[in-house]
Design an enzyme around this catalytic site. Structure first.
Site, short mmCIF file in Angstrom:
data_model
loop_
_atom_site.label_atom_id
_atom_site.label_comp_id
_atom_site.label_asym_id
_atom_site.label_seq_id
_atom_site.Cartn_x
_atom_site.Cartn_y
_atom_site.Cartn_z
N SER A 120 0.82 -1.21 0.00
CA SER A 120 0.00 0.00 0.00
C SER A 120 0.85 1.26 0.00
O SER A 120 0.35 2.34 -0.28
CB SER A 120 -0.84 0.05 1.28
OG SER A 120 -1.65 -1.07 1.37
N HIS A 142 -1.41 -2.79 -7.01
CA HIS A 142 -2.09 -2.47 -5.75
C HIS A 142 -3.61 -2.60 -5.92
O HIS A 142 -4.26 -1.75 -6.51
CB HIS A 142 -1.70 -1.02 -5.34
CG HIS A 142 -2.25 -0.59 -4.03
ND1 HIS A 142 -2.54 0.71 -3.74
CD2 HIS A 142 -2.57 -1.31 -2.92
CE1 HIS A 142 -3.02 0.78 -2.52
NE2 HIS A 142 -3.05 -0.42 -2.00
N GLU A 154 -3.99 0.05 -8.80
CA GLU A 154 -2.96 1.07 -9.02
C GLU A 154 -1.70 0.33 -9.49
O GLU A 154 -1.29 -0.64 -8.83
CB GLU A 154 -2.67 1.76 -7.67
CG GLU A 154 -2.82 3.25 -7.64
CD GLU A 154 -2.56 3.83 -6.23
OE1 GLU A 154 -2.40 3.07 -5.24
OE2 GLU A 154 -2.54 5.05 -6.12
N ASN A 192 -3.24 5.95 -1.00
CA ASN A 192 -3.02 6.04 0.45
C ASN A 192 -2.38 7.34 0.89
O ASN A 192 -2.47 7.70 2.06
CB ASN A 192 -2.25 4.82 0.95
CG ASN A 192 -3.17 3.62 1.00
OD1 ASN A 192 -4.28 3.71 1.55
ND2 ASN A 192 -2.76 2.51 0.41
P1 NAD Z 1 -3.26 -9.29 6.59
O1 NAD Z 1 -2.65 -8.94 7.90
O2 NAD Z 1 -4.72 -9.57 6.52
O3 NAD Z 1 -2.50 -10.56 5.95
C1 NAD Z 1 -1.11 -10.63 5.83
C2 NAD Z 1 -0.76 -12.09 5.59
O4 NAD Z 1 0.64 -12.19 5.27
C3 NAD Z 1 -1.01 -12.98 6.82
O5 NAD Z 1 -1.86 -14.05 6.44
C4 NAD Z 1 0.40 -13.50 7.17
O6 NAD Z 1 0.39 -14.81 7.69
C5 NAD Z 1 1.06 -13.42 5.81
N1 NAD Z 1 2.52 -13.47 5.86
C6 NAD Z 1 3.36 -12.81 6.70
N2 NAD Z 1 4.64 -13.16 6.42
C7 NAD Z 1 4.61 -14.05 5.39
C8 NAD Z 1 5.59 -14.76 4.66
N3 NAD Z 1 6.88 -14.66 4.95
N4 NAD Z 1 5.18 -15.58 3.66
C9 NAD Z 1 3.87 -15.72 3.36
N5 NAD Z 1 2.89 -15.06 4.02
C10 NAD Z 1 3.26 -14.24 5.03
O7 NAD Z 1 -2.84 -8.10 5.61
P2 NAD Z 1 -3.62 -7.57 4.31
O8 NAD Z 1 -4.62 -6.56 4.75
O9 NAD Z 1 -4.04 -8.71 3.49
O10 NAD Z 1 -2.45 -6.77 3.59
C11 NAD Z 1 -1.50 -7.44 2.78
C12 NAD Z 1 -0.81 -6.42 1.90
O11 NAD Z 1 -1.80 -5.75 1.09
C13 NAD Z 1 -0.09 -5.31 2.68
O12 NAD Z 1 1.05 -4.94 1.96
C14 NAD Z 1 -1.12 -4.19 2.69
O13 NAD Z 1 -0.55 -2.93 2.83
C15 NAD Z 1 -1.73 -4.36 1.30
N6 NAD Z 1 -3.09 -3.80 1.14
C16 NAD Z 1 -4.01 -3.92 2.13
C17 NAD Z 1 -5.30 -3.41 1.92
C18 NAD Z 1 -6.36 -3.56 2.97
O14 NAD Z 1 -7.43 -2.92 2.83
N7 NAD Z 1 -6.19 -4.39 3.99
C19 NAD Z 1 -5.61 -2.78 0.71
C20 NAD Z 1 -4.64 -2.71 -0.30
C21 NAD Z 1 -3.37 -3.22 -0.07
#
Ligand code: NAD
Length: 287
Positions: A120, A142, A154, A192
């Site tokens: 993000s 993204h 994005e 963001n």
């Molecule tokens: P989340 O906390 O729901 O999930 C993250 C996952 O990553 C977890 O299941 C964790 O076990 C896993 N993980 C951690 N280390 C790992 C590894 N070494 N190998 C494999 N898996 C691993 O987070 P999220 O909300 O899904 O966000 C994930 C990414 O997407 C982040 O970079 C976030 O900034 C981005 N993002 C989030 C949103 C949102 O609304 N939540 C929107 C757009 C982008």
């Protein structure tokens, strides 16, 4: 690589689970990878539940739902996804976590495979620099939450991203039914950079007693025509994710105004992360 027929999604949280489901629903095979088996299990349940709801609502037939479910496989080892045509990292929003994953991606996937990140806010150029030789294959892709619903992707080039890689990523986004829009590689990109300070300010408004969360959200919904208020949205995104993004903006842009609000920090420290833990700004345990 001509047509992308399979993708590896590293991370099975909110976003990774949504990306895998969106891919499978568009006929693209998805390898869902996570180090945490419980998260994979949660993703699998989310896929089954969403697909069956889609059938109930007449959005797809039972055959289409079965076919989509059959296109997703679940893995705790990235090596099992080595045949994927395209890889996207969607793990925790922390530079150290992502660089470790990119190091592994470099070893696992063939040298024609695009290495995308759903970050993000983290610099694509910085991530790419950690796997120097493959920097031209690294790109930001993204997605938005909830991925199956939100149309925008994005697309962010790093300094070294190859033009062909941008083209492949744009094409894949379209194949998944999304609209890719380019943004430059600055902290938080466009989405963001604009959204998170607004969410952070909503936490300050709550902390300073300007209004209660329900009223802050209602004012922003009715007054600005936002589909949901900023505090409700923060719960949907994940308060830990909001916190991590604010920290990146703060570090990269160097201004105090980007520091996460103490109220947000407190909820994260308490483990009240929003929808995913059943409690954040709001309590979802009864709903
Ligand atoms: P989340 O906390 O729901 O999930 C993250 C996952 O990553 C977890 O299941 C964790 O076990 C896993 N993980 C951690 N280390 C790992 C590894 N070494 N190998 C494999 N898996 C691993 O987070 P999220 O909300 O899904 O966000 C994930 C990414 O997407 C982040 O970079 C976030 O900034 C981005 N993002 C989030 C949103 C949102 O609304 N939540 C929107 C757009 C982008």
């Amino acid at each position: 690589m001509s047509e992308i027929k399979s993708i590896a999604v590293i991370g099975a949280g909110t976003m990774g689970a949504g990306i895998a489901l969106t891919a499978a629903s568009a006929g693209v095979r998805a390898y869902q990878v996570d180090v945490n088996a419980e998260q994979l299990d949660r993703a699998k349940k989310y896929h089954a539940k969403t697909l069956s709801r889609n059938v109930e609502k007449g959005r797809m037939t039972q055959e289409q739902a079965d076919s989509a479910q059959g296109l997703i496989s679940y893995h705790t080892s990235m090596a099992e996804s080595k045949d994927a045509h395209f890889a996207i990292e969607a793990a925790t929003e922390q530079f150290e976590v992502k660089t470790k994953i990119f190091g592994e991606m470099l070893k696992v996937y063939g040298d024609h495979v695009v290495l995308a990140t759903n970050t993000s806010s983290i610099s694509i150029t910085s991530l790419a620099a950690t796997i120097d030789v493959a920097a031209p294959r690294v790109i930001g892709m993204h997605f938005f939450n909830p991925v199956p619903v939100m149309k925008l992707v994005e697309v962010i080039n790093g300094l070294e991203t190859a033009t062909t890689v941008t083209g492949i990523t744009m094409e894949l986004a379209k194949k998944l039914g999304k609209t890719p829009v380019p943004a430059n590689d600055r902290a938080g990109f466009v989405s963001n950079r604009v959204l998170m300070p607004m969410i952070n300010e909503a936490f300050y408004a709550w902390m300073e007693g300007v209004a209660e969360p329900e009223d802050i959200d209602e004012i922003m919904k009715l007054g600005m025509a936002h589909p949901m208020g900023p505090l409700r949205l923060a719960d949907l995104i994940g308060l830990d994710v909001c916190h991590d993004i604010m920290m990146v903006l703060h570090t990269e842009l160097g201004q105090d105004k980007y520091f996460p609000c103490p109220k947000l920090r407190q909820l994260v420290r308490a483990g009240h992360l929003g929808d995913k833990t059943g409690r954040g700004v709001y309590d979802y345990s009864k709903s």
